[in-house]
Design a protein around this motif. Structure first.
Motif, PDB file in Angstrom:
ATOM      1  N   UNK A 121       3.308 -10.110  -3.353  1.00  0.00           N
ATOM      2  CA  UNK A 121       2.109  -9.571  -2.704  1.00  0.00           C
ATOM      3  C   UNK A 121       2.389  -8.127  -2.325  1.00  0.00           C
ATOM      4  N   UNK A 123       1.636  -4.904   0.061  1.00  0.00           N
ATOM      5  CA  UNK A 123       1.118  -4.515   1.376  1.00  0.00           C
ATOM      6  C   UNK A 123       1.136  -2.998   1.437  1.00  0.00           C
ATOM      7  N   UNK A 298       2.258  -6.441  -9.776  1.00  0.00           N
ATOM      8  CA  UNK A 298       2.624  -7.738  -9.224  1.00  0.00           C
ATOM      9  C   UNK A 298       2.791  -8.805 -10.288  1.00  0.00           C
ATOM     10  N   UNK A 333      -5.794   3.103  -6.911  1.00  0.00           N
ATOM     11  CA  UNK A 333      -6.418   1.941  -6.312  1.00  0.00           C
ATOM     12  C   UNK A 333      -6.547   0.826  -7.329  1.00  0.00           C
ATOM     13  N   UNK A 334      -6.980   1.161  -8.542  1.00  0.00           N
ATOM     14  CA  UNK A 334      -7.123   0.126  -9.563  1.00  0.00           C
ATOM     15  C   UNK A 334      -5.786  -0.495  -9.913  1.00  0.00           C
ATOM     16  N   UNK A 335      -4.724   0.324  -9.869  1.00  0.00           N
ATOM     17  CA  UNK A 335      -3.410  -0.226 -10.208  1.00  0.00           C
ATOM     18  C   UNK A 335      -2.885  -1.140  -9.105  1.00  0.00           C
ATOM     19  N   UNK A 337      -4.741  -2.815  -6.811  1.00  0.00           N
ATOM     20  CA  UNK A 337      -5.662  -3.872  -6.432  1.00  0.00           C
ATOM     21  C   UNK A 337      -5.175  -5.205  -6.973  1.00  0.00           C
ATOM     22  N   UNK A 338      -5.146  -6.340  -6.312  1.00  0.00           N
ATOM     23  CA  UNK A 338      -5.464  -6.541  -4.908  1.00  0.00           C
ATOM     24  C   UNK A 338      -4.271  -6.323  -3.994  1.00  0.00           C
ATOM     25  N   UNK A 339      -4.470  -5.649  -2.884  1.00  0.00           N
ATOM     26  CA  UNK A 339      -3.377  -5.436  -1.950  1.00  0.00           C
ATOM     27  C   UNK A 339      -3.902  -5.677  -0.541  1.00  0.00           C
ATOM     28  N   UNK A 340      -2.983  -5.781   0.393  1.00  0.00           N
ATOM     29  CA  UNK A 340      -3.388  -5.983   1.790  1.00  0.00           C
ATOM     30  C   UNK A 340      -3.220  -4.641   2.501  1.00  0.00           C
ATOM     31  N   UNK A 341      -4.292  -4.002   2.923  1.00  0.00           N
ATOM     32  CA  UNK A 341      -4.153  -2.751   3.651  1.00  0.00           C
ATOM     33  C   UNK A 341      -3.886  -3.044   5.136  1.00  0.00           C
ATOM     34  N   UNK A 342      -2.890  -2.364   5.705  1.00  0.00           N
ATOM     35  CA  UNK A 342      -2.578  -2.578   7.119  1.00  0.00           C
ATOM     36  C   UNK A 342      -2.653  -1.225   7.808  1.00  0.00           C
TER      37      UNK A 342
ATOM     38  N   UNK B 198     -11.148  -3.174 -14.164  1.00  0.00           N
ATOM     39  CA  UNK B 198      -9.714  -3.463 -14.066  1.00  0.00           C
ATOM     40  C   UNK B 198      -9.429  -4.323 -12.854  1.00  0.00           C
ATOM     41  N   UNK B 233     -14.612 -11.429  -2.612  1.00  0.00           N
ATOM     42  CA  UNK B 233     -13.735 -10.326  -2.983  1.00  0.00           C
ATOM     43  C   UNK B 233     -14.505  -9.295  -3.789  1.00  0.00           C
ATOM     44  N   UNK B 253     -12.212  -6.121   3.149  1.00  0.00           N
ATOM     45  CA  UNK B 253     -11.408  -6.236   1.943  1.00  0.00           C
ATOM     46  C   UNK B 253     -10.106  -6.974   2.235  1.00  0.00           C
TER      47      UNK B 253
END
Lengths: 397, 264
Positions: A121, A123, A298, A333-335, A337-342, B198, B233, B253
């Motif tokens: 995952x 972060x 990932x 961002x596209x690379x 995605x999906x990530x958890x922004x903190x 993507x 999502x 998100x």
């Protein structure tokens, strides 16, 4: 006799940590020394410091308190990667104390519950300038080091995209460029951090450097790192091999891998490097960046990827930019995605109070008004609770 | 000056400021230190600026009264703005110029401005996007108004015909779909579309890997796409991309990613 003891005890109670610093302006240092002699067991650092030094046991009740990192560990875990001002503070105070804050606690919680069978995952720690993203990352790295993970720490990805003296054309792929100096420096530091793993991990493929040198299948990772350090020309390729092998083998479950990248927005930004004919080089054409991009994808499991966004070293980005999309751009961002922004924010009142107490206890604030309520309010107003700004202000006091 | 004097006769036309005629104690100018602005007598600043002393409300009322003889009645049925817009969606602005001089012609009089709201035109999604791309700067997003300003012909009537012709051509062309339009790339898109992006690929790959790790290989792509978490999502990513980052969108998100990846 009893009266004397009771008088001593009552004096101790009156002069306990919250209050002793309000005593007038005469020589606070001598008072502190005097009191340290009297109040030897009850540590005056009860408010701002906690004795819980293991990051795994940090919980919400420790929020706002500093914990001590042993200096020996600092040398092994953080040969590179501490912010320069924090390193200076460490040298001055002769100890390393990190504040336990909410974003780090949140991340620790996720990391403790990681499922190593699932893909890693990602972060992303983001926030305004000076709010403590790099130090939160250091907290996480300390935790993972204590848990015996393999730490892959890139202290500042921006260093790899600017001000590079020698760029060689890569022998592995003619289109890409090597950066021998940066790669060899990083390999040295990587070796210091992960000594014990280097002999355990064996590479699973044969790599040929050139006609005369090659690395056989089954030799340890330590040898690859040595090759990279001694033969600086091949350092970038050595880094590439290390990353590839680690990615492949962490999925097997032999070890847990933490990829920690500071300033990850450098991977998808512009560079200031130019070829001999003065045409600019894109980030993909640097071998180090290319390999690192593959690392933060990932498609492997057995660990986690923690990244911070940083405007400080970034190129061609406005000073106020701190949100993920602004700094990463569309490609980044596209690379990711999906990530958890903190979000890492400024100090809340409790943390601010704790930070001021820590400085006062280390006799860092010498101004006579520093410990008064108005002084603290003034500092809060001037720094707006921003940790970096507060640290710079207190340096003058 | 007497209080009930007829002001429009003092200033019947635009005239320079006459301090003796204007009874107001007006001051203008940058004051010296410990001083006040200069008084109106002999004040060049007051002469330099334009004044509208000939257009007081009383004077304007008189003008309107005089012009009323040349006007027709406003139609009684059009008593609200919405009705006007419904029946007359296109608005034409023209200007006429009168001046004393040897010729009655004025080249500025040929300009014609045509304004129309796109919501009153019958356009579907593709046609609207194509029309906006065709007109470019002439469309205002906040008020949804298309403005066409023409002055290339020598006469006002010709310019008006040209503006109407332009509107007709735009309307018909935007309804047609050309062959080369299917080469539209992601960079040309006005807003972010999630399908075949993507982001969709990434999330599907991740979820398939998770399922593979849990030995749950029977799940197909379509099933995954139909789940509520993916819908959520998708909405969050679209809002992030279209509206930009903000506390709200980012926290939504984050929650949706946490739910997708089953993190506590």
């Amino acid at each position: 006799m009893l009266k004397g003891v009771t008088r001593l005890v009552s004096r101790v109670h009156k002069l306990d940590p919250g209050h002793f610093l309000r005593l007038g302006t005469q020589a606070p240092q001598s008072l502190a020394a005097h009191l340290d002699n009297q109040v030897s067991f009850e540590s005056p650092r009860a408010i701002s410091c906690t004795s819980e030094n293991d990051p795994a046991k940090h919980e919400e009740k420790h929020e706002g308190q500093h914990y001590n990192l042993p200096l020996q560990d600092m040398k092994t875990i953080f040969p590179h990667g501490l912010p320069p001002r924090y390193a200076m503070q460490m040298k001055t105070f002769n100890e390393a104390c990190l504040m336990v804050r909410k974003p780090a606690l949140e991340l620790l919680h996720y990391l403790k519950n990681t499922n190593f069978a699932h893909p890693a995952v990602r972060y992303v720690l983001y926030g305004e300038k000076g709010t403590g993203k790099t130090l939160s990352l250091c907290h996480i790295i300390h935790f993972c080091a204590k848990q015996d993970w393999l730490i892959l720490h890139i202290p500042d990805a921006h260093l790899w995209v600017k001000d590079c003296r020698d760029l060689l054309q890569s022998s592995y792929n003619k289109q890409r460029f090597d950066q021998p100096l940066e790669a060899s420096v990083w390999l040295k530091n990587f070796k210091t951090t992960n000594e014990r793993f280097l002999n355990q991990i064996k590479i699973q493929e044969k790599y040929v450097w050139n006609k005369r040198e090659s690395i056989e299948k089954g030799s340890s990772l330590g040898e690859v790192v040595e090759q990279g350090i001694t033969r600086v020309r091949n350092a970038t390729d050595a880094v590439g091999i290390v990353l590839k092998e680690l990615k492949r083998q962490s999925s097997l479950g032999i070890f847990h891998l933490l990829v920690a990248v500071d300033g990850v927005n450098a991977l998808w930004g512009r560079t200031t490097l130019k070829r001999e004919d003065k045409s600019p080089i894109a980030a993909e054409e640097l071998a180090l960046i290319h390999n690192l991009r593959k690392m933060v994808k990932n498609d492997w499991n057995g660990g986690a990827i923690v990244m911070t966004l940083s405007q400080t070293g970034s190129l061609f980005k406005p000073r106020k930019a701190y949100l993920p999309q602004e700094l990463l751009g569309k490609e980044g961002f596209d690379a990711l995605d999906p990530f958890i922004p903190i979000l890492v924010g400024n100090y809340n009142p409790k943390e601010f109070e704790s930070c001021i107490q820590y400085y006062l206890e280390n006799s860092w604030l010498q101004h006579e008004k520093a410990h008064t309520e108005e002084g603290k309010k003034e500092l809060l107003f001037l720094s707006n609770g921003n940790p970096g700004q507060l640290e710079r202000l207190c340096a003058y006091l | 000056m007497a209080v009930d004097q007829d002001w429009p006769s003092v200033y019947p036309v635009a005239a320079p400021f006459k301090p003796s005629a204007v009874p107001l104690p007006v001051r203008m100018g940058y004051p010296v230190k410990m001083g006040v602005p200069m008084a109106k007598e002999g004040n060049l600043e007051l002469l330099k600026i334009p004044n509208f002393l000939h257009l007081t409300p009383v004077a304007i009322k008189k003008h309107c009264e005089a012009l009323k003889d040349f006007c027709t009645e406003w139609p009684a049925a059009l008593d609200s703005d919405e009705k006007c817009e419904k029946h007359f969606p296109i608005e034409i602005d023209t200007a006429d110029y009168v001046s004393a001089g040897p010729s009655i012609r004025n080249p500025k009089a040929r300009v014609v401005t045509l304004r129309v709201k796109l919501s009153s035109l019958n356009l579907d999604d593709h046609a609207k996007k194509k029309l906006i791309k065709l007109v470019g700067e002439r469309y205002c997003k906040t008020t949804d108004v298309l403005t066409i300003k023409t002055d290339r012909c020598p006469l006002k009537r010709q310019n008006y015909d040209y503006a109407m012709y332009l509107l007709t051509v735009l309307y018909h062309e935007s309804w047609k779909t050309e062959d080369w339009e299917k080469n539209k790339t992601e960079a040309d898109m006005e807003e972010y579309i999630w399908t075949n992006s993507s982001s969709e690929k990434n999330i599907l790959e991740t979820l398939l890997q998770i399922k593979a790790a849990e030995k749950n290989l029977e799940v197909t792509k379509e099933e995954l796409l139909g789940t509520k978490e993916i819908e959520d999502y998708k909405k969050c990513v679209v809002s992030l991309k279209n509206e930009g980052d903000s506390e709200n969108t980012l926290s939504q998100y984050k929650d949706s990613v946490k739910r997708l990846l089953n993190l506590t």
